[in-house]
Design a protein around this motif. Structure first.
Motif, PDB file in Angstrom:
ATOM      1  N   LEU A  67       0.627  -1.388  -0.017  1.00  9.45           N
ATOM      2  CA  LEU A  67       0.157  -0.257  -0.198  1.00  9.45           C
ATOM      3  C   LEU A  67       0.562   1.359   0.039  1.00  9.45           C
ATOM      4  O   LEU A  67       0.404   2.448  -0.906  1.00  9.45           O
ATOM      5  CB  LEU A  67      -1.062   0.022   1.242  1.00  9.45           C
ATOM      6  CG  LEU A  67      -1.718   1.167   1.618  1.00  9.45           C
ATOM      7  CD1 LEU A  67      -2.311   1.874   0.144  1.00  9.45           C
ATOM      8  CD2 LEU A  67      -2.454   1.724   2.625  1.00  9.45           C
ATOM      9  N   LEU A  68       2.000   1.515   1.071  1.00 14.73           N
ATOM     10  CA  LEU A  68       2.768   2.333   1.601  1.00 14.73           C
ATOM     11  C   LEU A  68       3.384   2.340  -0.508  1.00 14.73           C
ATOM     12  O   LEU A  68       3.887   3.926  -0.820  1.00 14.73           O
ATOM     13  CB  LEU A  68       3.586   2.522   1.938  1.00 14.73           C
ATOM     14  CG  LEU A  68       3.251   2.396   3.985  1.00 14.73           C
ATOM     15  CD1 LEU A  68       4.318   2.257   4.144  1.00 14.73           C
ATOM     16  CD2 LEU A  68       2.430   4.070   3.546  1.00 14.73           C
ATOM     17  N   LEU A  69       3.903   1.610  -1.590  1.00 12.55           N
ATOM     18  CA  LEU A  69       4.588   1.143  -2.182  1.00 12.55           C
ATOM     19  C   LEU A  69       3.747   1.501  -2.978  1.00 12.55           C
ATOM     20  O   LEU A  69       3.758   2.456  -4.176  1.00 12.55           O
ATOM     21  CB  LEU A  69       5.638   0.233  -2.425  1.00 12.55           C
ATOM     22  CG  LEU A  69       6.305  -0.502  -2.390  1.00 12.55           C
ATOM     23  CD1 LEU A  69       6.602  -1.707  -2.022  1.00 12.55           C
ATOM     24  CD2 LEU A  69       7.784   0.585  -1.771  1.00 12.55           C
ATOM     25  N   SER A  70       1.989   1.785  -2.840  1.00 14.83           N
ATOM     26  CA  SER A  70       1.969   2.078  -4.317  1.00 14.83           C
ATOM     27  C   SER A  70       1.410   3.547  -4.478  1.00 14.83           C
ATOM     28  O   SER A  70       1.116   4.850  -4.979  1.00 14.83           O
ATOM     29  CB  SER A  70       0.331   1.424  -4.664  1.00 14.83           C
ATOM     30  OG  SER A  70       0.042  -0.265  -3.897  1.00 14.83           O
ATOM     31  N   ILE A  71       0.984   4.326  -2.751  1.00 14.13           N
ATOM     32  CA  ILE A  71       1.014   5.602  -3.316  1.00 14.13           C
ATOM     33  C   ILE A  71       2.329   6.441  -3.169  1.00 14.13           C
ATOM     34  O   ILE A  71       2.112   7.764  -4.485  1.00 14.13           O
ATOM     35  CB  ILE A  71       0.520   5.739  -1.614  1.00 14.13           C
ATOM     36  CG1 ILE A  71      -0.483   5.278  -0.735  1.00 14.13           C
ATOM     37  CG2 ILE A  71       1.134   7.124  -0.621  1.00 14.13           C
ATOM     38  CD1 ILE A  71      -1.066   4.887   0.859  1.00 14.13           C
ATOM     39  N   ALA A  72       2.995   5.730  -2.855  1.00 11.41           N
ATOM     40  CA  ALA A  72       4.758   6.215  -3.597  1.00 11.41           C
ATOM     41  C   ALA A  72       4.615   6.489  -5.128  1.00 11.41           C
ATOM     42  O   ALA A  72       5.036   7.604  -5.784  1.00 11.41           O
ATOM     43  CB  ALA A  72       5.730   5.713  -3.174  1.00 11.41           C
ATOM     44  N   GLY A  73       3.844   5.559  -5.482  1.00 11.10           N
ATOM     45  CA  GLY A  73       4.030   6.155  -7.206  1.00 11.10           C
ATOM     46  C   GLY A  73       2.766   6.728  -7.500  1.00 11.10           C
ATOM     47  O   GLY A  73       3.710   6.982  -8.966  1.00 11.10           O
ATOM     48  N   LEU A  74       1.904   6.724  -6.954  1.00 12.59           N
ATOM     49  CA  LEU A  74       1.266   7.241  -7.420  1.00 12.59           C
ATOM     50  C   LEU A  74       0.820   8.916  -7.384  1.00 12.59           C
ATOM     51  O   LEU A  74       0.989   9.985  -8.134  1.00 12.59           O
ATOM     52  CB  LEU A  74      -0.462   7.092  -6.556  1.00 12.59           C
ATOM     53  CG  LEU A  74      -1.496   6.068  -7.454  1.00 12.59           C
ATOM     54  CD1 LEU A  74      -2.250   6.065  -6.592  1.00 12.59           C
ATOM     55  CD2 LEU A  74      -1.450   6.062  -8.695  1.00 12.59           C
ATOM     56  N   ARG A  79       3.752  13.905 -10.013  1.00 12.43           N
ATOM     57  CA  ARG A  79       4.486  14.479 -10.068  1.00 12.43           C
ATOM     58  C   ARG A  79       5.731  14.434 -10.857  1.00 12.43           C
ATOM     59  O   ARG A  79       6.028  15.709 -11.477  1.00 12.43           O
ATOM     60  CB  ARG A  79       5.429  14.815  -8.986  1.00 12.43           C
ATOM     61  CG  ARG A  79       4.966  14.799  -7.028  1.00 12.43           C
ATOM     62  CD  ARG A  79       5.356  14.224  -6.328  1.00 12.43           C
ATOM     63  NE  ARG A  79       6.288  15.677  -5.893  1.00 12.43           N
ATOM     64  CZ  ARG A  79       7.358  16.096  -5.499  1.00 12.43           C
ATOM     65  NH1 ARG A  79       8.211  15.047  -4.622  1.00 12.43           N
ATOM     66  NH2 ARG A  79       7.995  16.892  -5.097  1.00 12.43           N
ATOM     67  N   THR A  80       6.015  13.936 -12.054  1.00 10.99           N
ATOM     68  CA  THR A  80       5.738  13.547 -12.504  1.00 10.99           C
ATOM     69  C   THR A  80       5.872  14.196 -14.073  1.00 10.99           C
ATOM     70  O   THR A  80       4.246  13.498 -14.028  1.00 10.99           O
ATOM     71  CB  THR A  80       6.899  11.858 -13.223  1.00 10.99           C
ATOM     72  OG1 THR A  80       7.359  11.819 -12.221  1.00 10.99           O
ATOM     73  CG2 THR A  80       7.859  12.139 -14.080  1.00 10.99           C
ATOM     74  N   PRO A  81       6.293  14.946 -14.733  1.00 15.71           N
ATOM     75  CA  PRO A  81       5.397  15.623 -16.098  1.00 15.71           C
ATOM     76  C   PRO A  81       5.142  14.126 -16.871  1.00 15.71           C
ATOM     77  O   PRO A  81       6.485  13.522 -17.487  1.00 15.71           O
ATOM     78  CB  PRO A  81       6.356  16.548 -16.600  1.00 15.71           C
ATOM     79  CG  PRO A  81       8.090  16.671 -15.753  1.00 15.71           C
ATOM     80  CD  PRO A  81       7.462  16.200 -14.853  1.00 15.71           C
ATOM     81  N   ALA A  82       4.193  14.692 -18.368  1.00 11.69           N
ATOM     82  CA  ALA A  82       4.085  14.063 -18.873  1.00 11.69           C
ATOM     83  C   ALA A  82       5.129  13.810 -19.781  1.00 11.69           C
ATOM     84  O   ALA A  82       5.671  12.712 -20.988  1.00 11.69           O
ATOM     85  CB  ALA A  82       2.704  14.136 -19.213  1.00 11.69           C
TER      86      ALA A  82
END
Length: 98
Positions: A67-74, A79-82
């Motif tokens: 869950l923490l890794l999924s939140i970090a991924g989201l 935050r990362t430009p497309a």
């Protein structure tokens, strides 16, 4: 025993005493073995429960980590430009200047 009862054998009282003693021993052994089996079964299933508790704890910790890794991924994805490429190969011109 039945024949001794019918013939009123003088050893009848002694035979009845022996029968009562052996019957008592049989009952004691039967109850002891039954109790032993029940206690071992209870102990065995308590061990299954302990192992299941440990497995559940490991599973819940793993689920929390995912869950923490999924939140970090989201968060990273928002935050990362497309336009930024992910794992893009380095071009030859970029390697020459570096």
């Amino acid at each position: 025993m039945e024949q001794a009862t019918r013939t009123n054998d003088p050893a009848l009282a002694d035979l009845q005493k022996q029968l009562a003693e052996v019957s008592g021993q049989r009952d004691t052994v039967f109850k002891g073995e039954t109790l032993r089996g029940l206690l071992l079964t209870s102990y065995g299933f308590s061990e299954f429960g302990r192992k299941a508790e440990q497995a559940a704890l490991v599973t819940f910790v793993g689920a929390g980590l995912l869950l923490l890794l999924s939140i970090a991924g989201l968060v990273h994805a928002f935050r990362t430009p497309a336009t930024e490429a992910f794992a893009a190969p380095e071009r030859a011109k970029d390697r020459a200047t570096a």
